[in-house]
Every structure is written in C-alpha cells, then in structure tokens.
Design an enzyme around this catalytic site. Structure first.
Site, PDB file in Angstrom:
ATOM      1  CG  HIS A 173      43.430 -19.676 -22.011  1.00 17.10           C
ATOM      2  ND1 HIS A 173      42.385 -19.823 -21.025  1.00 17.10           N
ATOM      3  CD2 HIS A 173      44.560 -20.434 -21.589  1.00 17.10           C
ATOM      4  CE1 HIS A 173      43.176 -20.502 -20.220  1.00 17.10           C
ATOM      5  NE2 HIS A 173      44.338 -20.850 -20.363  1.00 17.10           N
ATOM      6  CD  GLU A 175      46.086 -24.140 -23.958  1.00 16.30           C
ATOM      7  OE1 GLU A 175      46.162 -24.978 -22.681  1.00 16.30           O
ATOM      8  OE2 GLU A 175      46.264 -22.887 -24.004  1.00 16.30           O
ATOM      9  CG  HIS A 176      41.354 -25.088 -21.073  1.00 13.31           C
ATOM     10  ND1 HIS A 176      41.504 -25.226 -19.875  1.00 13.31           N
ATOM     11  CD2 HIS A 176      42.480 -23.883 -20.993  1.00 13.31           C
ATOM     12  CE1 HIS A 176      42.162 -24.479 -19.029  1.00 13.31           C
ATOM     13  NE2 HIS A 176      42.847 -23.604 -19.595  1.00 13.31           N
ATOM     14  CD  GLU A 214      44.535 -21.232 -16.842  1.00 12.29           C
ATOM     15  OE1 GLU A 214      45.491 -21.110 -17.179  1.00 12.29           O
ATOM     16  OE2 GLU A 214      43.444 -21.782 -17.359  1.00 12.29           O
TER      17      GLU A 214
END
Length: 456
Positions: free
Chosen positions: A82, A85-86, A162
């Site tokens: 993740h 991905e950012h 997040e």
C-alpha cells in the site's frame, strides 16, 4: 463471481531459437455478442496485455495490475504494498508528481489506484483519442518511479493519517477485526494499510527492495477496454516500457496463485473493539470457500437469498419487519486458498443481542431446511443481472479482463458464466448451506462493549 475454465493459455512468449529474438504471441480469446473482441498478447518479458475492443464507446479504461498484495508481505513489511502504491504517483525519471496528474487531468481523464490482499491496480480512464497519453503516463509511473526519500516521508504522514481515519470509521474497522478473528496472524488477517507500528519505521530501502523484487514483468497484466485497437495498444505499451526495469529478458508469465495448501483458520472466536460509538457494528461469520471452488456459483445464489438485497431474508426480518437496523447484509470474500462468509449489521447498542439472535436463528434455519424454489430463482436472477449490468462501463470490463488473467489464468465468456449460474440446482445451494452455515461462527464487534458482554 470469477471466471473459470474454457479459455486456456497454452501459447506464451517463446524464447528465441537459433539466436533469433523472442517474439510476442497474440491470441483472440473471444468475440462476445454481449461485448467486444477480446485479444491477449504475451510479450517476450512475460508481461501480458489484454484488450476488449468496444467501438460503440468513446472512452477507454486502461489498467496495470500487479500480482502483489498485502498477503505477500512479511510481518515487519506490513503495509509495504500500500505504501508503494502511494509512492508510485510521486514522480518518475520523466515526470514529477504534478506532471503525472496534470497531464491526465488536462484531457479530462482520471487516474487512481488501489491495493488489495492479493493484487494492486493502477488505472486511468480517458477519451479514446487520449489513450496513448494514458498508456505512457501509467506505464511510466509503474515501471520507473524514483521513490525519493523526501516523498517517502511525505507519504508516510499521509498513510498514517489514512490509518487514523480508518480507525474513526467503525463500520470499516469491524471488517478488519473479523478478518483477524478468522485468520489471526496470517497475512490475510492483517490490515492492507499496515499499522502505525509497521509503517512508521519502514525505510525507503525496504520499499525500494519490495518494488524491484515484486514488480516484475511476469507478475504484471495490462488490461484495456473501450474504443481501441489491440495491436496499437500492444505497440504503445512496448514503447512506453522500453528501457525501463520492466523491459527484461524473455520469461514466462507467472502462474496464478495456487489454491493449496488451504489457509489454516483459527477456531471460532469473539473479538470486541471497545469504542464509544452511537451505533454498534457486528459481523458474524465463518471460513468460506476459495475462488476456484465450483460451488462459488451456488454460494452467490445463497448469499443473495440470505442477505444480498432488500428482498433477502435477513433484510426483511431484521430491518423491514422489526426495524432493528438500517444496514444488514451478508457477503462472501474469496481468495486463492481460502474465503469468508459473513453477515454484517449496524444497530443501536441495545439491540445487538436481538440482532445476533435473529441472525443466528436464520442461518440455522437455512442450514437445516434450505431455501425454496422461488428463492433459488430470485437468487439466480440477482446473480445474472448484477453481473451483466456490471459490464455496462469500460472500467468494469477492463477489470474483468485483468482479474480473469491474473486470478484464474483464463477468461470465461459471458454466456458461459450465465449458464453456470443457471445450472445451479436447489440441491447444490442447500447442500452448501448445510455445510457452510453449520460451521462454528466467529464474531467481531465494534461499539461500547467489553469482551465479557459477549462471553456467552
């Protein structure tokens, strides 16, 4: 409901003979009357390109799918997929973060990405005439990100926010709690985002290593659907990847994840996350079936009957007749080697006991007595309708191509998939219900409770 079966990929990229260069291999997979022509090319590097040409559309959805998700991380790496991905949107050797976003937005397009437990997807949707731009931008960011140290620190802060935001959403948090109740410390039981404890110390070097080890050509599927020409898409993808780390020596595409060995789940347990919320969030469920299990079509019907819509048993009993909850539904999650079946409800804390009692009673009733012929017909109709209606846009068609290739290694024609649903019998559903719904159930609760409130 995933594809299965008929379209096998025997011909792949062939290594050179007598010193000749390896060549790409292209096949037509289908010419579906409910869609367009689907073609598949395997590049010499092992990267696969699938397209569905739909001339009636004026847009194209383009996606790059990588067979890497959070379950591929070790414990200390939790959140790396993740995090990466950012970071891939933060800049390449050719483009800054602003240029990546502004080039697509300047033509009215949109880009995004998401990470799951088993794969990561980067996608763009643009007008058909702007597809070459989308291919160049998306291939650039996936293949050639620089992962600057300053960007790692910036995105670390974003991801920690997040995670904190997720913790403030009990309706989301309870699903993660349920996964942990069933899978425990197995990677399928961990948060996709990682935790503050794993994300905070993660270094650029660790992320860079994860990137280069995992993002290899044989692990990648490129998919596009809309008004396009397959040969042109393949040519543009090859041009965009030329000279990047994905422009590699000949290799075979990676095989999809095996269904064995089956993931070992925990004995049925109860997990409670005490939180002063106005509404309690509960999930009651058990291990289900994996995504290649032929009973998945029967499971889709069973899920529709139990809690798949406003006419479902649970919705009618708990919401319509008794007014105990605003949201109540059942769902099935399926992985390569495991699965889940569960019921979610959000209700006032004082109504939790009654909601759980009614849910358990309904599950036991269906396990013992099965469903009716009328429910079977309705459940089939819901499965077929939701699938076909879900193919009304280029994004869903692009996803179907990629998931078929990445998760199953084949693509089931629409007509055959509908026929598989039609072939489900009452005995199929009732046999599955008797087995599945008799399993010991785990419970996850987020709300103003303690473990002792559910000790019984």
């Amino acid at each position: 409901m995933g594809p299965s079966g008929p379209v096998r990929h025997a011909a792949e990229a062939q290594p050179a003979r007598s010193g000749a260069p390896a060549r790409a291999v292209t096949r037509t997979l289908s010419d579906d009357p409910l869609g367009g022509t689907v073609r598949r090319t395997v590049l010499p590097s092992g990267l696969r390109v699938l397209t569905e040409a739909i001339p009636a559309m004026r847009s194209v959805s383009f996606g790059i799918w990588v067979a890497v998700g959070s379950r591929d991380e070790t414990g200390p790496q939790a959140g790396a997929a993740h995090f990466l991905e950012h970071l891939l949107f933060k800049g390449t050797h050719k483009r800054s973060a602003l240029e990546i976003s502004s080039e697509i937005e300047a033509v009215g397009g949109e880009t995004n990405a998401f990470t799951t437990k088993e794969y990561t997807c980067y996608y763009a949707r643009v007008l058909d005439e702007d597809l070459p731009l989308a291919i160049d931008v998306m291939c650039d960011l996936v293949a050639d990100s620089v992962l600057e140290a300053a960007d790692v620190e910036t995105e670390r802060g974003v991801i920690l926010e997040e995670i904190a935001m997720h913790d403030d959403e009990p309706g989301d948090e309870v699903h993660d709690l349920f996964a942990r109740a069933v899978y425990g410390d197995h990677p399928l039981g961990r948060l996709i985002s990682g935790t503050e404890e794993t994300v905070t110390p993660m270094t650029r070097r660790q992320i860079q290593s994860f990137y280069r080890r995992r993002y290899t050509a044989p692990q990648i599927v490129v998919a596009a659907a809309g008004n396009l020409d397959h040969a042109a898409v393949v040519k543009l993808v090859r041009q965009a990847l030329r000279g990047t780390p994905l422009d590699t020596d000949p290799a075979a595409p990676a095989a999809h994840r095996p269904a064995t060995p089956t993931v070992r789940t925990k004995p049925a347990t109860t997990l409670v996350e005490p939180k002063e919320t106005e509404q309690a969030h509960v999930i009651l469920g058990c291990p289900g079936i994996d995504r290649t299990d032929d009973r998945r079509f029967a499971l889709g019907v069973l899920n529709n009957v139990l809690g798949g819509g406003m006419s479902s048993r649970l919705f009618q009993e708990i919401r319509e007749q008794r007014g105990l909850a605003y949201s109540v539904y059942s769902y099935a999650s399926q992985y390569a080697d495991s699965g889940l079946f569960a019921v979610y409800a959000g209700c006032a804390p004082g109504k939790v006991d009654e909601v759980l009692s009614l849910t358990r009673a309904e599950l036991a009733r269906v396990a013992a007595d099965g469903i009716t012929e009328a429910e079977l017909a309705r459940g089939k109709g819901m499965s077929k309708g939701s699938f076909v209606l879900g193919l009304e846009d280029t994004g869903s068609r692009m996803s179907r191509l990629a998931k078929g290739e990445l998760l199953y290694g084949d693509l089931m024609p629409v007509d055959e998939l509908l026929a598989r649903v039609d072939a489900v019998t009452l005995d199929d559903v009732n046999a599955l219900a008797a087995e599945l719904l008799s399993r010991p159930m785990s419970l996850a609760v987020v709300g103003p409770f303690g473990e002792r409130d559910f000790a019984a």
